[in-house]
Design a protein around this motif. Structure first.
Motif, PDB file in Angstrom:
ATOM      1  N   GLU A   1      -2.978  -6.594  -2.151  1.00 16.58           N
ATOM      2  CA  GLU A   1      -1.549  -6.730  -1.885  1.00 16.58           C
ATOM      3  C   GLU A   1      -0.953  -5.389  -1.459  1.00 16.58           C
ATOM      4  O   GLU A   1      -0.235  -5.294  -0.466  1.00 16.58           O
ATOM      5  CB  GLU A   1      -0.850  -7.241  -3.154  1.00 16.58           C
ATOM      6  N   LEU A   2      -1.336  -4.368  -2.215  1.00 15.67           N
ATOM      7  CA  LEU A   2      -0.844  -3.022  -1.912  1.00 15.67           C
ATOM      8  C   LEU A   2      -1.287  -2.575  -0.519  1.00 15.67           C
ATOM      9  O   LEU A   2      -0.492  -2.077   0.285  1.00 15.67           O
ATOM     10  CB  LEU A   2      -1.369  -2.054  -2.971  1.00 15.67           C
ATOM     11  N   ILE A   3      -2.535  -2.781  -0.236  1.00 13.41           N
ATOM     12  CA  ILE A   3      -3.081  -2.342   1.051  1.00 13.41           C
ATOM     13  C   ILE A   3      -2.411  -3.069   2.215  1.00 13.41           C
ATOM     14  O   ILE A   3      -2.010  -2.450   3.200  1.00 13.41           O
ATOM     15  CB  ILE A   3      -4.607  -2.554   1.092  1.00 13.41           C
ATOM     16  N   PHE A   4      -2.278  -4.381   2.061  1.00 11.92           N
ATOM     17  CA  PHE A   4      -1.631  -5.140   3.134  1.00 11.92           C
ATOM     18  C   PHE A   4      -0.214  -4.650   3.385  1.00 11.92           C
ATOM     19  O   PHE A   4       0.173  -4.392   4.522  1.00 11.92           O
ATOM     20  CB  PHE A   4      -1.625  -6.637   2.796  1.00 11.92           C
ATOM     21  N   SER A   5       0.538  -4.495   2.317  1.00  9.19           N
ATOM     22  CA  SER A   5       1.939  -4.135   2.563  1.00  9.19           C
ATOM     23  C   SER A   5       2.043  -2.702   3.074  1.00  9.19           C
ATOM     24  O   SER A   5       2.873  -2.404   3.932  1.00  9.19           O
ATOM     25  CB  SER A   5       2.780  -4.351   1.308  1.00  9.19           C
ATOM     26  N   ALA A   6       1.185  -1.839   2.590  1.00 14.42           N
ATOM     27  CA  ALA A   6       1.192  -0.467   3.103  1.00 14.42           C
ATOM     28  C   ALA A   6       0.877  -0.462   4.589  1.00 14.42           C
ATOM     29  O   ALA A   6       1.493   0.265   5.373  1.00 14.42           O
ATOM     30  CB  ALA A   6       0.184   0.394   2.352  1.00 14.42           C
ATOM     31  N   PHE A   7      -0.074  -1.296   4.976  1.00 16.16           N
ATOM     32  CA  PHE A   7      -0.424  -1.353   6.395  1.00 16.16           C
ATOM     33  C   PHE A   7       0.768  -1.766   7.236  1.00 16.16           C
ATOM     34  O   PHE A   7       1.059  -1.165   8.271  1.00 16.16           O
ATOM     35  CB  PHE A   7      -1.583  -2.314   6.636  1.00 16.16           C
ATOM     36  N   PHE A   8       1.476  -2.782   6.777  1.00 17.96           N
ATOM     37  CA  PHE A   8       2.577  -3.266   7.602  1.00 17.96           C
ATOM     38  C   PHE A   8       3.758  -2.310   7.584  1.00 17.96           C
ATOM     39  O   PHE A   8       4.560  -2.292   8.506  1.00 17.96           O
ATOM     40  CB  PHE A   8       2.971  -4.681   7.185  1.00 17.96           C
ATOM     41  N   GLU A   9       3.844  -1.493   6.537  1.00 15.82           N
ATOM     42  CA  GLU A   9       4.876  -0.460   6.551  1.00 15.82           C
ATOM     43  C   GLU A   9       4.541   0.619   7.575  1.00 15.82           C
ATOM     44  O   GLU A   9       5.406   1.079   8.313  1.00 15.82           O
ATOM     45  CB  GLU A   9       4.999   0.194   5.173  1.00 15.82           C
ATOM     46  N   LEU A  10       3.302   1.025   7.583  1.00 11.88           N
ATOM     47  CA  LEU A  10       2.898   2.069   8.533  1.00 11.88           C
ATOM     48  C   LEU A  10       3.048   1.599   9.967  1.00 11.88           C
ATOM     49  O   LEU A  10       3.446   2.358  10.843  1.00 11.88           O
ATOM     50  CB  LEU A  10       1.454   2.497   8.273  1.00 11.88           C
ATOM     51  N   GLY A  11       2.654   0.340  10.182  1.00 10.56           N
ATOM     52  CA  GLY A  11       2.914  -0.212  11.505  1.00 10.56           C
ATOM     53  C   GLY A  11       1.843   0.038  12.543  1.00 10.56           C
ATOM     54  O   GLY A  11       0.803  -0.590  12.521  1.00 10.56           O
ATOM     55  N   GLU A  12       2.086   0.947  13.444  1.00 13.66           N
ATOM     56  CA  GLU A  12       1.279   1.081  14.651  1.00 13.66           C
ATOM     57  C   GLU A  12       0.134   2.075  14.523  1.00 13.66           C
ATOM     58  O   GLU A  12       0.308   3.146  13.982  1.00 13.66           O
ATOM     59  CB  GLU A  12       2.170   1.554  15.803  1.00 13.66           C
ATOM     60  N   HIS A  13      -1.013   1.687  15.056  1.00 15.27           N
ATOM     61  CA  HIS A  13      -2.105   2.631  15.276  1.00 15.27           C
ATOM     62  C   HIS A  13      -2.501   3.375  14.027  1.00 15.27           C
ATOM     63  O   HIS A  13      -2.538   4.601  13.993  1.00 15.27           O
ATOM     64  CB  HIS A  13      -1.726   3.614  16.386  1.00 15.27           C
ATOM     65  N   VAL A  14      -2.811   2.624  13.025  1.00 20.26           N
ATOM     66  CA  VAL A  14      -3.110   3.188  11.718  1.00 20.26           C
ATOM     67  C   VAL A  14      -4.613   3.407  11.571  1.00 20.26           C
ATOM     68  O   VAL A  14      -5.403   2.513  11.846  1.00 20.26           O
ATOM     69  CB  VAL A  14      -2.648   2.214  10.620  1.00 20.26           C
ATOM     70  N   SER A  15      -4.986   4.589  11.154  1.00 15.88           N
ATOM     71  CA  SER A  15      -6.395   4.853  10.887  1.00 15.88           C
ATOM     72  C   SER A  15      -6.699   4.581   9.422  1.00 15.88           C
ATOM     73  O   SER A  15      -5.795   4.506   8.588  1.00 15.88           O
ATOM     74  CB  SER A  15      -6.739   6.305  11.214  1.00 15.88           C
TER      75      SER A  15
END
Ligand SMILES: [Mn+2]
Ligand SMILES: [Mn+2]
Ligand SMILES: [Zn+2]
Ligand SMILES: [Zn+2]
Lengths: 161, 161
Positions: free
Chosen positions: B17-31
DNA sequence: GCACAAATGAAATCGAAATTCATTTGCAAT
DNA sequence: ATTGCAAATGAATTTCGATTTCATTTGTGC
């Protein structure tokens, strides 16, 4: 050729000569391993790093450029012919090329509009080539053996094709 | 979201859950590294491989896709908006985006003509962005310090930038 | 609760790319 | 032809992101 290098301040060596000519014989989308193999056919003693360095050199003097499709191996493509794009088949791992002049024109315009100075264009289509399509159609007709779905298949739902 | 995963047969965990939401917060071109860092801000105990696996999972369920520019690091891009291409600045290493619908249409036609089934398009322009252009122009005016030419500069003739 | 497959985290492994270093070699100036 | 020396070579090593392994924990359906 020899002259091109000399004027740029590089020396000519037997290995270099061999590597360069082997590269131009191979032609399109050459990986280090492929070139290394080709070179070793002629001279068993040439080292991998020499092949690698000379491939880089070929790029630096503008005779080739790196192509990276994201499968983990860098390939080197002659820069002789006009700008072209790549069709990459995920099944047979082969490259096909297409003229991309029209596409690049369009992209240049886009770059201009943003004040961006373009120095390279990458135009790639990832998918399945005609032959592999034909083959997988045939396979389907014969029915897949009754293995259970893999994780990947679960994840992607129905296979897209 | 939770439902999307459940219906695909995946479990929901606090880490996920944490990882998913963090990803969508970061948004674009995330490594992976970026996401890992972001996640660790919240929970020190989450492992790197968990972040990596979940990033893969986000792709598998169709919420993101890998972007590979050839600089060695894979980035993950949300698949929310329309097809778009990337402008990548070699100076500041930033991405810019542009609408690539017209380009993709053109490419689709090409694929069709070859009997190729396209599953993904990559449209990239590599170059120097407006800001970096401005900056390097200014640098030139002030004159470069009198260091001697590097190997790379020799190889490429006149420095392009 | 129980069973059990899925998920996790640490560590190990993989593989291509890149570098190091001792030695050899091309080549330009004597 | 000799010689000086930077460039080039080859073997080995290192780097570094991506991926896997494995012992342990956890979520979910029963
Ligand atoms: Mn090509
Ligand atoms: Mn993007
Ligand atoms: Zn194919
Ligand atoms: Zn920039």
């Amino acid at each position: 050729m020899k002259e091109l290098l000399k004027t740029k301040g590089f020396k000519m060596t037997p290995q270099r000569e061999l590597i360069f000519s082997a590269f131009f014989e191979l032609g399109e989308h050459v990986s280090v391993d492929e070139l290394y193999a080709k070179v070793r056919e002629v001279d068993e003693s040439v080292g991998y790093s020499t092949v690698w360095r000379n491939l880089k050199l070929i790029c630096r003097v503008g005779l080739a450029e790196e192509v990276n499709i994201g499968d983990g191996v860098t390939r080197y493509d002659r820069v002789t012919h006009d700008p072209h794009g790549h069709l990459y088949c995920r099944e047979c791992k082969q490259f096909f090329e297409f003229d991309s002049e029209a596409v690049v024109d369009l992209m240049s315009a886009v770059a201009d509009r943003q004040g961006f100075r373009p120095e390279g264009f990458k135009v790639e289509i990832d998918g399945v080539c005609r032959q592999c399509l034909r083959k997988s159609k045939k396979d389907n007709r014969n029915g897949r053996s009754g293995r259970s779905r893999t994780d990947a298949e679960k994840a992607s739902g129905q296979a897209k094709g």
